[in-house]
Scaffold this active site. Structure first.
Site, PDB file in Angstrom:
ATOM      1  N   GLY A  23       0.842  -1.197   0.000  1.00  0.00           N
ATOM      2  CA  GLY A  23       0.000   0.000   0.000  1.00  0.00           C
ATOM      3  C   GLY A  23       0.867   1.233   0.000  1.00  0.00           C
ATOM      4  N   GLY A  25       0.795   5.924   0.592  1.00  0.00           N
ATOM      5  CA  GLY A  25       0.124   7.197   0.779  1.00  0.00           C
ATOM      6  C   GLY A  25       0.829   8.270  -0.028  1.00  0.00           C
ATOM      7  N   MET A  27       3.095  10.210   0.910  1.00  0.00           N
ATOM      8  CA  MET A  27       4.480  10.431   1.296  1.00  0.00           C
ATOM      9  C   MET A  27       5.359   9.212   1.073  1.00  0.00           C
ATOM     10  SD  MET A  27       5.741  11.637   5.044  1.00  0.00           S
ATOM     11  CE  MET A  27       7.407  11.337   5.627  1.00  0.00           C
ATOM     12  N   ALA A  28       4.830   7.999   1.287  1.00  0.00           N
ATOM     13  CA  ALA A  28       5.653   6.799   1.222  1.00  0.00           C
ATOM     14  C   ALA A  28       4.829   5.627   0.704  1.00  0.00           C
ATOM     15  CB  ALA A  28       6.236   6.473   2.600  1.00  0.00           C
ATOM     16  N   VAL A  30       4.542   1.295   1.112  1.00  0.00           N
ATOM     17  CA  VAL A  30       4.909   0.180   1.989  1.00  0.00           C
ATOM     18  C   VAL A  30       5.001  -1.095   1.156  1.00  0.00           C
ATOM     19  CG1 VAL A  30       4.305  -1.143   4.038  1.00  0.00           C
ATOM     20  CG2 VAL A  30       3.781   1.298   3.932  1.00  0.00           C
ATOM     21  N   ASP A 139      -1.862  11.392  14.750  1.00  0.00           N
ATOM     22  CA  ASP A 139      -2.654  11.015  13.572  1.00  0.00           C
ATOM     23  C   ASP A 139      -3.351   9.670  13.784  1.00  0.00           C
ATOM     24  OD1 ASP A 139      -3.675  11.458  11.055  1.00  0.00           O
ATOM     25  OD2 ASP A 139      -2.000  10.507  10.015  1.00  0.00           O
TER      26      ASP A 139
END
Length: 633
Positions: A23, A25, A27-28, A30, A139
């Site tokens: 997966g 987002g 920013m990064a 995984v 968060d």
């Protein structure tokens, strides 16, 4: 698809074999990977390439590892390693098999009350550990809550966590996910442990109802709902939720932090006491490990009859004696139990982690069953930043598993800011550098059209940049404006070198002629301009230097080949040393690879010729009148 094709099969730092994309987002991303050193599956969070060029994002990415690596708790995803491989920044984490709470809510819509409280309790337990170590998650949301196949809950993504002492205010950056952000986060970015409690309250509301408490069509509208909106009643949507559970959620969602639970530990205690009672049994529907005091069942006539039966009173002395005996026997039993448990713990040898990166040292110690603790951070010019300076116990000591190993970690060389020296006099500049733990280096005096004489014109390193403590700072000092005229000095009777220095000091250009004369060889016989005459700066002054009464000077044409270097120009310098002394016969810039000839005159039986390229001596030759060749040495 292209990114997946490029990454699958790649081995980061020759250790982590990328296998599958899990997966990502904004920013990064995984990835599932295999640790070829320890032989285990791991998750690798890889900073997106476009973000790796932004220093702020890279710094935030590193803070995630530094913050989360300090945490060791069953309800927090463990961090194993952090690194960089040819510009790819990554964090290696525990691989959690299961699903996110977001995926579970998409499947179920809403959860049974007991299950929702169980998940919230495990998140609160993890947050209690983080808050105890001064770390705020910032968060908390369903996407950052992982649930294993056995029901174990783990909090992940400390990407915006920050170590704080109490409350931290970050006015320049508000971080978090808007539907789960607290009112103080929305208004001014202020965060504390109460911030995470509010976000967990939003998550618990969503688990019970099937949606967050606030909904809006715009981000501004959502922010205003958090700031001013009234939290809707959970029982309005779901009447089967016990009032105690609704009250718990409402307390989490209080607008003011002081009105919420004072800590995640208090929230955890409240959750445990709020599990609903199972119909027909009178027992709380609680997961294993939650200790809740159980009440007797209504209608138990035998128990009620026993409570009504009069009891025989015991004397005070007997009560005291029995209490003392119970206490004594309890302490003895506890001591024996603790001693036996202590004796059962295996012994291990403390490994040497000094000089290793902190995260690597953590992994080494944890593999031995030891508990790494960052005891302190300090500056050290010898040990790289983030590496261990020393440890206690020392390497080689034998200790029991579970023993804390206290580590002192280097902050690298202490950096200081270079002060602005421009316009200061030399003494003032020296004092400013000393106060900043810096050292005054070379002082070169130059003409400057605007800065008065004696004031600093330029500096290296420049002002306001950070450099290691003790760095040398060179300065240029103004001699005032460049004069337009010069007074011709009298150089007759001086040696050639003395005349050259005197004329250049007067901002004039000497040109020497070697002529036979009665004066000793090397002595100035005459000059082209009358001493005391005012001439323009840079005027060429012709100087006649005596060759003595001996023979005429020797002449040789020397071939010179400039080396082929990867630069625009090469500084060529030729120095001649003969009976008249040492002098520079050529000093100018030439193109790399250029070949040219130089006519050299010298006096005496032999002369030494030195050739320099960019101030580096590359050739020494001996010139003699009787042989046309030169002898290199």
């Amino acid at each position: 698809m292209r990114e997946r094709d490029e990454m699958i099969g790649r081995k980061l730092s020759n250790r982590y074999q990328i296998e599958e994309r899990l997966g990502g987002g904004g920013m990064a991303v995984v990835w599932r990977a295999f640790d070829t050193v320890l032989g285990r599956n791991v998750a690798v969070k890889l900073l997106r390439q476009e973000m790796a060029e932004d220093e702020e994002f890279v710094a935030r990415f590193r803070r995630e590892a530094q913050a989360a690596a300090r945490l060791s708790h069953p309800n927090i995803v463990a961090i194993y390693d952090v690194g960089e491989d040819y510009g790819l920044y990554y964090i290696v984490m525990e691989l959690v098999e299961g699903m996110t709470l977001r995926q579970k809510l998409k499947q179920a819509g809403r959860l049974p009350v007991a299950q929702a409280l169980d998940i919230a309790a495990q998140v609160a337990s993890g947050l209690h550990e983080a808050h105890a170590r001064g770390i705020i998650h910032r968060d908390i949301k369903p996407q950052n809550i992982l649930i294993t196949e056995t029901g174990l809950v783990k909090v992940t993504d400390f990407g915006i966590a920050r170590a704080v002492g109490g409350v931290s205010t970050t006015g320049d950056l508000v971080v978090g996910s808007l539907p789960y952000m607290s009112p103080e986060q929305v208004s001014n970015g202020e965060v504390s442990a109460a911030t995470d409690i509010y976000s967990l309250g939003v998550v618990l509301f969503e688990m019970l109802v099937g949606r967050p408490p606030f909904q809006a069509e715009s981000t501004v509208g959502m922010a205003m709902r958090h700031l001013e909106g009234e939290v809707p009643s959970i029982r309005q949507f779901r009447p089967d939720v016990p009032p105690a559970v609704e009250a718990l959620v409402m307390k989490c969602l209080a607008k003011k932090p002081v009105d919420r639970f004072s800590s995640a530990k208090d929230l955890l205690r409240a959750i445990k006491m709020s599990f609903p009672v199972q119909a027909g049994t009178g027992e709380q529907m609680k997961p294993d490990g939650l200790q809740i005091e159980e009440a007797p069942l209504e209608g138990d006539e035998d128990l009620a009859r026993k409570r009504r039966r009069p009891k025989r009173r015991m004397s005070l002395a007997v009560k005291i004696f029995l209490a003392a005996m119970v206490l004594f026997l309890g302490l003895v039993a506890a001591g024996i139990y603790a001693f036996n448990k202590w004796m059962e713990v295996p012994l291990v040898e403390v490994p040497n982690v000094e000089g290793k990166p902190f995260l690597e040292a953590q992994a080494i110690l944890m593999e031995k069953g030891l508990v790494p603790v960052m005891a302190a951070e300090r500056y050290d010019p010898q040990v790289p930043r983030g590496c261990v300076i020393n440890q206690a116990p020392e390497a080689g000591d034998t200790v029991k598993q579970g023993r804390e190993v206290r580590l002192v970690v280097s902050k690298g060389r202490e950096m200081v800011k270079v002060p602005d020296l421009i316009g200061k006099d030399v003494r003032e500049a020296s004092v400013m550098l000393e106060e900043s733990n810096l050292v005054l280096g070379n002082s070169v005096y130059v003409f400057h059209p605007a800065i008065p004489a004696g004031k600093v014109v330029s500096q290296n390193p420049k002002a306001d940049i950070e450099v290691p403590k003790g760095t040398t700072v060179d300065i240029e000092v103004s001699k005032g404006p460049m004069p337009t005229t010069a007074i011709v000095p009298n150089v007759v009777g001086m040696t050639r070198d003395q005349a050259k220095d005197e004329l250049e000091k007067a901002l004039l250009t000497p040109k020497f002629l070697l002529l036979p004369g009665e004066q000793p060889a090397g002595t100035v016989m005459s000059q082209s301009h009358v001493p005391g005459t005012e001439v323009p700066v840079g005027t060429e002054i012709i100087v006649a230097v005596s060759l003595g009464t001996g023979p005429a000077p020797n002449v040789r044409t020397i071939p010179i080949s400039v080396p082929k270097l990867d630069k625009d120009t090469v500084r060529v310098k030729v120095v001649l040393k003969d009976a008249q002394g040492e002098r520079t016969v050529l000093e100018q810039d030439r193109k790399p690879g250029e070949q040219f000839e130089l006519r050299v005159e010298w006096v005496g039986a032999e002369a030494q010729l030195n050739i320099y390229f960019d101030e580096k001596l590359v050739n020494t030759s001996t010139l003699r009148p009787e042989t046309p060749s030169s002898e290199g040495r």
